[in-house]
Design a protein around this motif. Structure first.
Motif, PDB file in Angstrom:
ATOM      1  N   VAL A   1     -39.618 -24.063  23.491  1.00 17.63           N
ATOM      2  CA  VAL A   1     -39.435 -22.851  24.288  1.00 17.63           C
ATOM      3  C   VAL A   1     -39.310 -23.245  25.759  1.00 17.63           C
TER       4      VAL A   1
ATOM      5  N   HIS B   1     -47.028 -14.299  21.879  1.00 19.78           N
ATOM      6  CA  HIS B   1     -45.597 -14.502  21.627  1.00 19.78           C
ATOM      7  C   HIS B   1     -45.056 -13.572  20.542  1.00 19.78           C
TER       8      HIS B   1
ATOM      9  N   HIS C   1     -44.764 -10.344  20.281  1.00 18.32           N
ATOM     10  CA  HIS C   1     -43.860  -9.269  20.692  1.00 18.32           C
ATOM     11  C   HIS C   1     -42.476  -9.828  21.009  1.00 18.32           C
ATOM     12  N   THR C   2     -42.420 -11.032  21.547  1.00 18.38           N
ATOM     13  CA  THR C   2     -41.127 -11.656  21.836  1.00 18.38           C
ATOM     14  C   THR C   2     -40.386 -11.975  20.548  1.00 18.38           C
ATOM     15  N   MET C   3     -41.104 -12.540  19.581  1.00 25.31           N
ATOM     16  CA  MET C   3     -40.483 -12.872  18.298  1.00 25.31           C
ATOM     17  C   MET C   3     -39.965 -11.616  17.604  1.00 25.31           C
TER      18      MET C   3
ATOM     19  N   LYS D   1     -39.137  -8.630  18.831  1.00 26.81           N
ATOM     20  CA  LYS D   1     -37.978  -8.048  19.507  1.00 26.81           C
ATOM     21  C   LYS D   1     -36.730  -8.899  19.301  1.00 26.81           C
ATOM     22  N   SER D   2     -36.909 -10.212  19.292  1.00 31.02           N
ATOM     23  CA  SER D   2     -35.766 -11.089  19.075  1.00 31.02           C
ATOM     24  C   SER D   2     -35.215 -10.949  17.663  1.00 31.02           C
ATOM     25  N   LEU D   3     -36.100 -10.784  16.684  1.00 31.58           N
ATOM     26  CA  LEU D   3     -35.637 -10.573  15.305  1.00 31.58           C
ATOM     27  C   LEU D   3     -34.871  -9.258  15.190  1.00 31.58           C
TER      28      LEU D   3
ATOM     29  N   CYS E   1     -33.171  -7.927  17.566  1.00 30.23           N
ATOM     30  CA  CYS E   1     -31.875  -8.183  18.210  1.00 30.23           C
ATOM     31  C   CYS E   1     -30.946  -8.989  17.307  1.00 30.23           C
ATOM     32  N   ALA E   2     -31.534  -9.774  16.413  1.00 27.78           N
ATOM     33  CA  ALA E   2     -30.740 -10.559  15.467  1.00 27.78           C
ATOM     34  C   ALA E   2     -30.290  -9.729  14.269  1.00 27.78           C
TER      35      ALA E   2
ATOM     36  N   TRP F   1     -39.179  -8.705  10.700  1.00 24.39           N
ATOM     37  CA  TRP F   1     -40.155  -9.727  10.330  1.00 24.39           C
ATOM     38  C   TRP F   1     -40.474  -9.701   8.830  1.00 24.39           C
TER      39      TRP F   1
END
Length: 429
Positions: A222, A251, A253-255, A257-259, A261-262, A266
């Motif tokens: 990272v 981390h 919340h970052t994971m 939100k990124s999922l 966006c992908a 989860w």
């Protein structure tokens, strides 16, 4: 300006989800929420009875959006009469909502080490998915076992501890990490439950989950501004493990939100990887593919709900310490729980227990703790009623059981005994 931006981002990262040292059992809460709610007294556990909610005055309104309507794909709805047609349609909708990623064919499996410990033959396995570091897993079965055996896909818990995975529920030597001795004492009454079920005549596979242990996010992977001064050196040091777990909690919340966006969720990533582990288990010559079960506590219970609901190869499912309703999360308990639980829009179509209920009529045991701070008793009881109604409508009530055990969030000896007897009843006939 660049340094100021980095400092701002660093401070922002600290406002995420907290982990190991101060959280409520099982799942991460935000730092400020954690400080407010970490003292779990009766007043807090029952604050919903005072018509309060974790989102204030918006709670009643939000809960009321679906209050008087059965979810569209609920088997309890009168229009769903054919269980086969209902299950096919409901599973299809669940898979669409989850947006399960395609992670390729079954990967080659490497046996990194084999040995015998405490009457069990143990294999240390590994496989490489198309992304991330290799998954590590443990395979346990009785020493000298010949032929085909029933099998268990065993899921480890969350516990606010992403540094560890398989080691949470296994024991492979007399020398355990001191943090795992404490962990097993707190959650499992000192037992490595995967070992205990293997000794009863099962092949047991325990994989590291995304993003735990071998699958965890490493500091070197990272950007520097996110690392909080941490690195990957001396990883087994308890001080470093605690620091990592706090970072990993922040981390989440970052994971999540990124999922999103992908274009996935989860629970979908969990299921995709757990399904590969099930493929690997079914591919073994020592496994009877018609006699496979899965179980887990807490985060492992959540994974059991999705795996048990979506994959019919799981002939017997036992979620432990993870059963309630979406209403309970909405009004009372989202503050206690990780980002790993939620599937956007799904509550319009299936209540949370109905995910597990997709396995009707296959045998299912739900184990709850009466003093579990992660759920309210009324909603745990309502979840039981929802599942029972589904099995009753299918005409096989004896295939479903729900038990409430005294005490806090755990999977103790008495609960393990009930779970193992249930597996024996349905997988050893």
């Amino acid at each position: 300006m660049k340094n100021k931006r980095r400092e701002f981002l660093k401070q922002t990262a600290l406002t995420g989800l907290a982990a190991a040292s101060g959280m409520l059992k099982g799942f991460s809460a935000g730092i400020n929420e954690q400080n407010i709610f970490s003292n779990s007294n009766m007043e807090y556990r029952n604050f919903d009875s005072q018509h309060l909610s974790v989102i204030g005055l918006y709670g009643d309104w939000a809960a009321g959006l679906n209050e008087d309507t059965l979810p569209a794909f609920s088997f309890r709805r009168a229009e769903w009469k054919n269980i086969g047609k209902w299950r096919k349609a409901a599973r299809k909708r669940l898979q669409e909502r989850m947006s399960i990623p395609d992670i390729g064919a079954m990967p080659p499996v490497t046996v990194n080490k084999q040995y015998v410990y405490d009457g069990l033959h143990i294999e240390e396995l590994g496989w490489q998915l198309p992304y991330g570091r290799a998954t590590e897993a443990l395979l346990l079965k009785p020493e000298g076992a010949k032929g085909k055996f029933p099998a268990i896909l065993a899921f480890h818990d969350h516990g606010g501890n992403k540094y560890f995975g398989t080691r949470k529920i296994t024991k492979t030597s007399d020398q355990q990490h001191p943090l795992m001795i404490v962990h097993q004492k707190e959650y499992y009454e000192g037992l490595a439950w995967a070992n205990e079920i293997a000794k009863r005549g099962y092949v047991v596979l325990v994989p590291d989950a995304f993003p735990f242990a071998s699958r965890r996010v490493m500091m070197k992977d990272v950007p520097d501004f996110m690392r909080n001064g941490l690195n990957d050196e001396d990883p087994e040091n308890p001080k470093n493990i605690n620091a990592y777990n706090q970072w990993a909690g922040q981390h989440e919340h970052t994971m999540a939100k990124s999922l999103f966006c992908a274009g996935t969720t989860w629970p979908a990533v969990f299921f995709a990887e757990d399904k590969k582990a099930l493929d690997i288990l079914c591919d073994r010559e020592d496994v009877d593919v018609n006699r496979i079960g899965c179980a887990g506590l807490s985060g492992g219970g959540m994974r059991t709900v999705f795996m048990g609901g979506l994959d019919e190869r799981i002939k017997c499912a036992i979620p432990v310490g993870f059963m309630t309703t979406w209403k309970d999360f909405l009004l009372n308990k989202s503050v206690n729980h990780t980002w790993m639980v939620y599937v956007p829009l799904l509550p319009n179509e299936l209540d949370f227990p109905e995910i597990l209920g997709l396995r009707v009529p296959l045998p299912t045991l739900v184990l709850n703790d009466e003093d579990d701070d992660l759920y309210t008793m009324p909603e745990m009881q309502r979840a039981d009623k929802i599942l029972n109604e589904g099995y009753k409508k299918a005409g096989i009530e004896d295939h479903y059981k729900c038990s409430f055990h005294p005490g806090p969030h755990k999977f103790d000896k008495k609960m393990q005994a009930e779970a193992f007897d249930w597996f024996d009843k349905w997988l050893k006939q």
